[in-house]
Design a protein around this motif. Structure first.
Motif, PDB file in Angstrom:
ATOM      1  N   GLU A  49       0.830  -1.200   0.000  1.00 16.79           N
ATOM      2  CA  GLU A  49       0.000   0.000   0.000  1.00 16.79           C
ATOM      3  C   GLU A  49       0.871   1.260   0.000  1.00 16.79           C
ATOM      4  N   GLU A  50       1.914   1.251   0.819  1.00 17.41           N
ATOM      5  CA  GLU A  50       2.821   2.402   0.878  1.00 17.41           C
ATOM      6  C   GLU A  50       3.522   2.610  -0.462  1.00 17.41           C
ATOM      7  N   SER A  51       3.943   1.531  -1.096  1.00 14.34           N
ATOM      8  CA  SER A  51       4.599   1.632  -2.403  1.00 14.34           C
ATOM      9  C   SER A  51       3.654   2.193  -3.449  1.00 14.34           C
ATOM     10  N   ILE A  52       2.415   1.745  -3.431  1.00 13.45           N
ATOM     11  CA  ILE A  52       1.426   2.224  -4.391  1.00 13.45           C
ATOM     12  C   ILE A  52       1.158   3.717  -4.171  1.00 13.45           C
ATOM     13  N   LYS A  53       1.026   4.115  -2.925  1.00 14.56           N
ATOM     14  CA  LYS A  53       0.804   5.530  -2.631  1.00 14.56           C
ATOM     15  C   LYS A  53       1.972   6.373  -3.112  1.00 14.56           C
ATOM     16  N   GLN A  54       3.186   5.875  -2.918  1.00 15.00           N
ATOM     17  CA  GLN A  54       4.376   6.611  -3.359  1.00 15.00           C
ATOM     18  C   GLN A  54       4.398   6.755  -4.879  1.00 15.00           C
ATOM     19  N   VAL A  55       4.096   5.683  -5.574  1.00 17.38           N
ATOM     20  CA  VAL A  55       4.066   5.718  -7.037  1.00 17.38           C
ATOM     21  C   VAL A  55       2.991   6.689  -7.516  1.00 17.38           C
ATOM     22  N   ALA A  57       1.811   9.262  -5.936  1.00 12.86           N
ATOM     23  CA  ALA A  57       2.195  10.627  -5.596  1.00 12.86           C
ATOM     24  C   ALA A  57       3.220  11.176  -6.589  1.00 12.86           C
ATOM     25  N   GLU A  58       4.030  10.294  -7.142  1.00  9.92           N
ATOM     26  CA  GLU A  58       5.043  10.706  -8.100  1.00  9.92           C
ATOM     27  C   GLU A  58       4.470  10.963  -9.486  1.00  9.92           C
ATOM     28  N   SER A  59       3.288  10.463  -9.736  1.00  9.16           N
ATOM     29  CA  SER A  59       2.679  10.605 -11.060  1.00  9.16           C
ATOM     30  C   SER A  59       2.149  11.992 -11.306  1.00  9.16           C
TER      31      SER A  59
END
Length: 59
Positions: A49-55, A57-59
């Motif tokens: 979930e944290e990785s998905i949120k980070q990705v 946010a970078e988009s």
């Protein structure tokens, strides 16, 4: 251990418990194992979930 493997082991433990295929000693051990597997699964889901949120946010 991969998430899928942990879930499969949990499912097997649950099936054995539901079928009452364990004596009290095995039940105790399997409950402890299930707790560890649940924690592992939760940790992996949280990291994903944290990785998905980070990705996102970078988009």
């Amino acid at each position: 251990m991969k998430y899928d493997e942990a879930v499969k082991q949990l499912e097997q433990i649950i099936q054995h418990i539901e079928r009452e295929e364990m004596d009290i000693d095995d039940l105790s051990e399997n409950i402890k194992k299930a707790q560890s597997l649940i924690k592992l699964c939760k940790d992996k889901l949280t990291k994903a979930e944290e990785s998905i949120k980070q990705v996102m946010a970078e988009s």
